[in-house]
Design a protein around this motif. Structure first.
Motif, mmCIF file in Angstrom:
data_model
loop_
_atom_site.group_PDB
_atom_site.id
_atom_site.type_symbol
_atom_site.label_atom_id
_atom_site.label_comp_id
_atom_site.label_asym_id
_atom_site.label_seq_id
_atom_site.Cartn_x
_atom_site.Cartn_y
_atom_site.Cartn_z
ATOM 1 N N UNK A 164 0.975 -1.249 -0.066
ATOM 2 C CA UNK A 164 -0.278 0.002 -0.080
ATOM 3 C C UNK A 164 0.935 1.399 -0.204
ATOM 4 N N UNK A 165 2.021 1.017 1.056
ATOM 5 C CA UNK A 165 2.785 2.731 0.932
ATOM 6 C C UNK A 165 3.218 2.943 -0.386
ATOM 7 N N UNK A 166 3.583 2.224 -1.381
ATOM 8 C CA UNK A 166 3.898 2.667 -2.182
ATOM 9 C C UNK A 166 3.279 3.332 -3.474
ATOM 10 N N UNK A 167 1.854 2.329 -3.340
ATOM 11 C CA UNK A 167 0.672 2.752 -4.182
ATOM 12 C C UNK A 167 0.034 3.793 -3.924
ATOM 13 N N UNK A 168 -0.051 4.441 -2.602
ATOM 14 C CA UNK A 168 -0.209 5.712 -2.262
ATOM 15 C C UNK A 168 0.942 6.850 -2.931
ATOM 16 N N UNK A 169 2.027 6.180 -3.135
ATOM 17 C CA UNK A 169 2.812 6.704 -3.047
ATOM 18 C C UNK A 169 2.892 7.598 -4.303
ATOM 19 N N UNK A 170 2.852 6.127 -5.488
ATOM 20 C CA UNK A 170 2.612 6.945 -6.861
ATOM 21 C C UNK A 170 1.736 7.268 -7.013
ATOM 22 N N UNK A 171 0.426 7.063 -6.930
ATOM 23 C CA UNK A 171 -1.306 7.617 -6.694
ATOM 24 C C UNK A 171 -0.859 9.036 -6.918
ATOM 25 N N UNK A 172 -0.990 9.735 -5.595
ATOM 26 C CA UNK A 172 -0.795 10.939 -5.101
ATOM 27 C C UNK A 172 0.415 11.464 -4.659
ATOM 28 N N UNK A 173 1.209 10.745 -4.513
ATOM 29 C CA UNK A 173 3.093 11.876 -4.621
ATOM 30 C C UNK A 173 3.198 12.132 -5.196
#
Ligand SMILES: Cc1cc2nc3c(=O)[nH]c(=O)nc-3n(C[C@H](O)[C@H](O)[C@H](O)COP(=O)(O)O)c2cc1C
Length: 448
Positions: free
Chosen positions: A401-410
């Motif tokens: 999840x943290x990498x997915x969130x980083x790619x999607x949001x950051x």
């Protein structure tokens, strides 16, 4: 004439991470190739420059294990061998770089040079070697030694090791292999070089039995930050991984390492310094904080203490009050720079042993960013613009999840600011990093 804005480089750091007990974490990524494929594809979707596999040739805390401990040092107990992983990942990715760690202390240059150059061919020029001298004592006992090799001796060997590997990688000049069916000539004898190397640590004839690769030779990364570590980085590294938790430390390190490159005839522009950031991203600040607290609650004091045990120089911290200050530590032979971070953090922030241990168990001394995508992009942009970083090594507290969130949001936030790519600019890792194709050493000296 418009000048292209400088853009940052990003590495996705891959190792069995700390917060494996969270309900949403895939705890079995340590043994799961399928999970690594997902991670690689996620990072590639985010246009990361490279993946980077940390490695040690021993389970963390082998000694504690042999005394009956079963909880493990925040999960780095088992792991897949990274070179084999790279070979598999090369076939399911197209653009992202593939970097694995290889120790110069418990390896031979010929084997290592051959494996990395093979991955460089298999991936079309996307391979990289993270050169380390081994940061944990546990490795020694797996290679016929009672104790880890002395720090200074390790770096002396590493420097010669690198020279031999680089010569082997260049032992065939570009265009040396002819495979000329008409004449029957397989290679051009003027473009192949024996090393006949006889040094303090190695004796290697050569040539390597792998030819030059699409990016000339694999990218070299270096992650030691002690005095000899910095010197070796200045001599060898295209990428430097480091742990810095304040901008002023990062700026000092950046200036210092780049400032040493002139001695080796190298330009500071040809190195990418990428401090680690441990990311806990939320759509709101309170969501990010809640995520961080949830992770913290799953780390027991015992596991937290074990995460710093390797940095105490052998001092047993369990004999000291856990809510008291960090005592004077003994010098570390394993990871000198990381021990200094530990001590500095304890002293400057006045942390108790318990607080310090929990901080390290989460992020092993790397800069922790907890917040919204805009907050993360602000900090990343600030360090990047102020001479503290060329990019970042993104450490994930768990997968996926943290990498997915980083790619999607950051990532979109960084792209919107024009400081990160929206498309890969090249096909090789060197091209994407923006570091030059290396001229073959033998061609260069013949020309000179
Ligand atoms: C981001 C990062 C990743 C690292 N990965 C490894 C690794 O995979 N294996 C290892 O033995 N050391 C690793 N290190 C440690 C160093 O490369 C080095 O070998 C160790 O810190 C001792 O050198 P020093 O005293 O010069 O820092 C890493 C360091 C950093 C900052």
């Amino acid at each position: 004439m418009s000048r292209q804005k400088r853009q940052m480089n990003l590495t996705a750091f891959c190792f069995p991470p700390g917060a494996w007990r969270l309900p949403q974490a895939s705890a079995d990524i340590d043994m799961s190739f399928t999970e690594y494929v997902h991670l690689a594809k996620t990072a590639e979707r985010g246009k990361f420059d490279t993946l980077f596999f940390q490695d040690t040739a021993a389970s963390y805390g082998s000694d504690a294990m042999s005394h009956g401990d079963r909880t493990g040092t925040y999960s780095r107990i088992v792991r897949l061998e990274p070179m084999s992983l790279l070979a598999g990942l090369a076939t399911v990715t197209k653009n992202i770089g593939l970097i694995a760690t290889g120790t110069t202390t418990y390896n031979d240059p010929y084997h290592l040079a051959r494996r990395f150059l093979t991955i460089d061919h298999m991936s079309g020029g996307r391979a990289g070697w993270n050169l380390v001298t081994s940061q944990i004592e546990d490795e020694a006992a797996n290679f016929g030694r009672d104790h880890h090799v002395d720090h200074a001796e390790r770096y002396d060997r590493a420097s010669e090791f690198y020279d031999v590997v680089a010569d082997l990688w260049d032992s065939w000049e570009d265009g040396a292999i002819l495979r000329d069916k008409a004449s029957g000539l397989f290679f051009d004898a003027g473009k192949v070089h024996l090393l006949n190397h006889k040094g303090k640590h190695f004796s290697v004839r050569g040539p390597l039995n792998v030819a030059r690769s699409p990016q000339g030779r694999p990218v070299v990364a270096q992650a030691g930050s002690s005095e000899p570590g910095r010197e070796l980085a200045a001599k060898t590294a295209d990428i430097v991984f480091t742990a810095q938790s304040t901008l002023s430390d990062a700026q000092d390190f950046y200036r210092d390492v780049k400032g040493r490159m002139g001695r080796y005839g190298r330009s500071p522009e040809h190195m990418r310094i990428m401090p680690g950031i441990n990311i806990v991203v939320g759509r709101t600040e309170s969501e990010a904080r809640a995520r961080r607290e949830e992770m913290d609650a799953l780390i027991t004091d015992e596991v937290a203490l074990r995460s710093i045990a390797r940095l105490t120089g052998g001092l047993d911290l369990s004999k000291y009050p856990i809510d008291g200050p960090l005592p004077e530590l003994l010098p570390s032979n394993a990871a000198k720079a990381r021990q200094k971070i530990l001590i500095d953090m304890a002293r400057t922030e006045n942390l108790s042993i318990r607080q310090l241990a929990h901080r390290f168990a989460q992020a092993t001394g790397h800069h922790v960013l907890v917040g919204t995508p805009a907050y993360m992009a602000d900090v990343m942009e600030h360090w990047f613009m102020e001479g503290g970083a060329d990019g970042y090594t993104v450490l994930q507290p768990h997968y996926p999840q943290p990498l997915e969130d980083f790619v999607e949001l950051v990532i979109p936030e960084l792209q919107r600011r024009g400081i990160f790519r929206t498309e890969y600019s090249g096909t090789t890792l060197r091209e994407n990093l923006g570091v030059p194709f290396p001229e073959n050493r033998f061609t260069k000296s013949a020309r000179a």
